[in-house]
Design a protein around this motif. Structure first.
Motif, PDB file in Angstrom:
ATOM      1  N   LEU A  48       0.831  -1.211   0.000  1.00  0.00           N
ATOM      2  CA  LEU A  48       0.000   0.000   0.000  1.00  0.00           C
ATOM      3  C   LEU A  48       0.862   1.255   0.000  1.00  0.00           C
ATOM      4  O   LEU A  48       0.565   2.226  -0.706  1.00  0.00           O
ATOM      5  CB  LEU A  48      -0.936  -0.010   1.209  1.00  0.00           C
ATOM      6  N   CYS A  49       1.934   1.253   0.786  1.00  0.00           N
ATOM      7  CA  CYS A  49       2.830   2.421   0.794  1.00  0.00           C
ATOM      8  C   CYS A  49       3.411   2.662  -0.597  1.00  0.00           C
ATOM      9  O   CYS A  49       3.466   3.806  -1.073  1.00  0.00           O
ATOM     10  CB  CYS A  49       3.961   2.219   1.805  1.00  0.00           C
ATOM     11  N   GLY A  50       3.847   1.585  -1.259  1.00  0.00           N
ATOM     12  CA  GLY A  50       4.379   1.735  -2.604  1.00  0.00           C
ATOM     13  C   GLY A  50       3.354   2.254  -3.580  1.00  0.00           C
ATOM     14  O   GLY A  50       3.635   3.149  -4.394  1.00  0.00           O
ATOM     15  N   TRP A  51       2.148   1.710  -3.526  1.00  0.00           N
ATOM     16  CA  TRP A  51       1.073   2.116  -4.444  1.00  0.00           C
ATOM     17  C   TRP A  51       0.720   3.587  -4.232  1.00  0.00           C
ATOM     18  O   TRP A  51       0.669   4.370  -5.190  1.00  0.00           O
ATOM     19  CB  TRP A  51      -0.135   1.207  -4.205  1.00  0.00           C
ATOM     20  N   TRP A  52       0.478   3.978  -2.972  1.00  0.00           N
ATOM     21  CA  TRP A  52       0.046   5.342  -2.705  1.00  0.00           C
ATOM     22  C   TRP A  52       1.149   6.364  -2.978  1.00  0.00           C
ATOM     23  O   TRP A  52       0.854   7.531  -3.249  1.00  0.00           O
ATOM     24  CB  TRP A  52      -0.422   5.458  -1.258  1.00  0.00           C
ATOM     25  N   SER A  53       2.398   5.952  -2.901  1.00  0.00           N
ATOM     26  CA  SER A  53       3.484   6.910  -3.140  1.00  0.00           C
ATOM     27  C   SER A  53       3.660   7.229  -4.625  1.00  0.00           C
ATOM     28  O   SER A  53       4.275   8.238  -4.977  1.00  0.00           O
ATOM     29  CB  SER A  53       4.804   6.377  -2.576  1.00  0.00           C
ATOM     30  N   LEU A  54       3.123   6.384  -5.504  1.00  0.00           N
ATOM     31  CA  LEU A  54       3.342   6.569  -6.936  1.00  0.00           C
ATOM     32  C   LEU A  54       2.737   7.861  -7.454  1.00  0.00           C
ATOM     33  O   LEU A  54       1.597   8.211  -7.128  1.00  0.00           O
ATOM     34  CB  LEU A  54       2.736   5.392  -7.712  1.00  0.00           C
ATOM     35  N   LEU A  55       3.485   8.560  -8.290  1.00  0.00           N
ATOM     36  CA  LEU A  55       2.979   9.716  -9.024  1.00  0.00           C
ATOM     37  C   LEU A  55       2.586   9.247 -10.423  1.00  0.00           C
ATOM     38  O   LEU A  55       3.422   8.728 -11.160  1.00  0.00           O
ATOM     39  CB  LEU A  55       4.054  10.796  -9.118  1.00  0.00           C
ATOM     40  N   GLN A  56       1.339   9.411 -10.746  1.00  0.00           N
ATOM     41  CA  GLN A  56       0.862   8.907 -12.037  1.00  0.00           C
ATOM     42  C   GLN A  56       0.982   9.991 -13.101  1.00  0.00           C
ATOM     43  O   GLN A  56       0.033  10.322 -13.813  1.00  0.00           O
ATOM     44  CB  GLN A  56      -0.567   8.392 -11.891  1.00  0.00           C
ATOM     45  N   ASP A  57       2.197  10.558 -13.208  1.00  0.00           N
ATOM     46  CA  ASP A  57       2.460  11.649 -14.142  1.00  0.00           C
ATOM     47  C   ASP A  57       3.086  11.165 -15.441  1.00  0.00           C
ATOM     48  O   ASP A  57       3.389  11.964 -16.333  1.00  0.00           O
ATOM     49  CB  ASP A  57       3.355  12.702 -13.487  1.00  0.00           C
ATOM     50  N   THR A  58       3.318   9.862 -15.548  1.00  0.00           N
ATOM     51  CA  THR A  58       3.875   9.269 -16.767  1.00  0.00           C
ATOM     52  C   THR A  58       3.122   7.980 -17.068  1.00  0.00           C
ATOM     53  O   THR A  58       2.410   7.446 -16.208  1.00  0.00           O
ATOM     54  CB  THR A  58       5.370   8.934 -16.592  1.00  0.00           C
TER      55      THR A  58
END
Length: 367
Positions: A48-58
């Motif tokens: 969950l930490c990995g998923w939520w930290s992602l920036l979906q800018d690419t």
């Protein structure tokens, strides 16, 4: 008969697997399933930490977010499947109990040691190359199809535990009662994600196959046999693609062989969440949160704890409608975790402004 204490830091899984098969009683099977519950619970907060930290800018960020979201929901389903396996033989899952929860950073529970990295430390932090490597080590099969570094020693692993559980179910299939089963249609998350009653050995075999093959793949293919969309890889190979920066590609038909020689995958951008120290941010003098950060940490910890309590209550119910209510509450609490987590990931650490806070997933006992 082998009995193991209900303690995350014990070597319970190692001792269970050392028990000769002919001595694996019904009590052994209940203990093994409780250890499996601890394993499934331990994987969710890091993912969950990995998923939520992602920036979906690419494009790569969006693809990684979709892929990890799928894995998170698979793991939640695995937890539900294991709880159904335990209650169908008369057991009661322990979930809302600090002793069964991971005290991050820590090893996997029960003495589990992945073959690729026996010294694996599981921690809470943002998505980085190191954290993706950790995720793939958690999910690694005994003999990966596209990983060339093998350990010579055999360790107690997640796959070995589930294989032993299935063998014990075959011996004790007469104990399958179909009691206190929680059902939930989740086909939209994947073919193996719906929770269904375990009322026969065939049902037990099916869910254990789902758990193992969604995470590890099979001996013949890295594909997820129970996908949400066509072409979906098993968890281990999803994480390896992100880590290696290349799509997995079949490079030989006979015998089948795969390698990371496909299209490039740029590593996604992510919020720079730091690694949560042992005991939480306040336990390290350099990362003591201010009142604003503490408030968001408390919100997240309370939501996490309420989710666990609701899950445990769901598997205590004799009536399906009562179980449904508690499961619905658990899902609501789960969604309530994300808001505080994202706010924390925008708050700089006092000792390192380039890093951010993030959720602790600490259990809060009721007053």
């Amino acid at each position: 008969m082998t009995t193991v204490e209900l303690d995350y830091s014990s070597d319970g899984i190692v001792r269970l697997l050392r028990t000769p098969p002919e001595q694996r009683s019904l009590s052994w099977l209940k203990d093994a399933l409780q250890q499996a519950i601890m394993l499934e619970l331990a994987t969710l907060p890091p993912y969950l930490c990995g998923w939520w930290s992602l920036l979906q800018d690419t494009d790569s960020g969006k693809a990684a977010a979709r892929a990890i979201r799928v894995i998170v929901f698979d793991e939640m389903s695995h937890l539900g499947h294991v709880c159904n396996l335990l209650t169908t033989i008369g057991g009661s899952p322990r979930i809302a109990d600090e002793s069964v929860l991971a005290p991050y950073p820590c090893p996997l529970p029960g003495g589990v040691r992945p073959a690729i990295n026996p010294d694996l430390e599981v921690y809470l932090g943002g998505l980085t190359k190191d954290s993706v490597e950790m995720y793939s080590q958690i999910e690694a099969p005994e003999e990966p199809l596209a990983q060339f570094a093998h350990a010579e020693e055999t360790f107690a692993s997640i796959g070995l535990l589930y294989t032993a559980i299935l063998e014990a179910f075959r011996v004790h299939q007469g104990e399958i009662r179909g009691t206190r089963q929680v059902t939930k249609s989740m086909e939209h998350h994947g073919e193996g994600n719906s929770l269904f009653p375990i009322s026969s050995l065939a049902d037990a075999e099916k869910v254990i196959t789902i758990i193992k093959e969604q995470g590890e793949g099979t001996e013949k293919t890295p594909d997820n046999p129970f996908p949400g969309v066509a072409g979906e890889l098993s968890h281990y190979y999803v994480f390896r693609e992100i880590f290696r920066g290349r799509k997995l590609k079949k490079i030989q038909e006979t015998p089948p062989k795969w390698d990371f020689q496909g299209d490039p995958i740029p590593f996604p951008n992510a919020r720079p969440m730091g690694k949560v120290p042992k005991g939480g941010w306040a336990n390290d003098p350099d990362t003591v949160p201010d009142a604003t950060a503490r408030a968001e940490l408390d919100k997240g910890n309370v939501a996490f704890s309420e989710m666990l309590r609701s899950l445990e209550e769901a598997w205590k119910q004799d009536r399906p409608e009562d179980a449904d209510q508690h499961l619905g509450d658990a899902i609501s609490h789960m969604f309530a975790l994300k808001g505080p987590a994202l706010k924390l990931m925008d708050m700089p650490l006092p000792n390192d402004p380039a890093r951010r806070y993030g959720p602790e997933f600490r259990f809060v006992a009721t007053p």
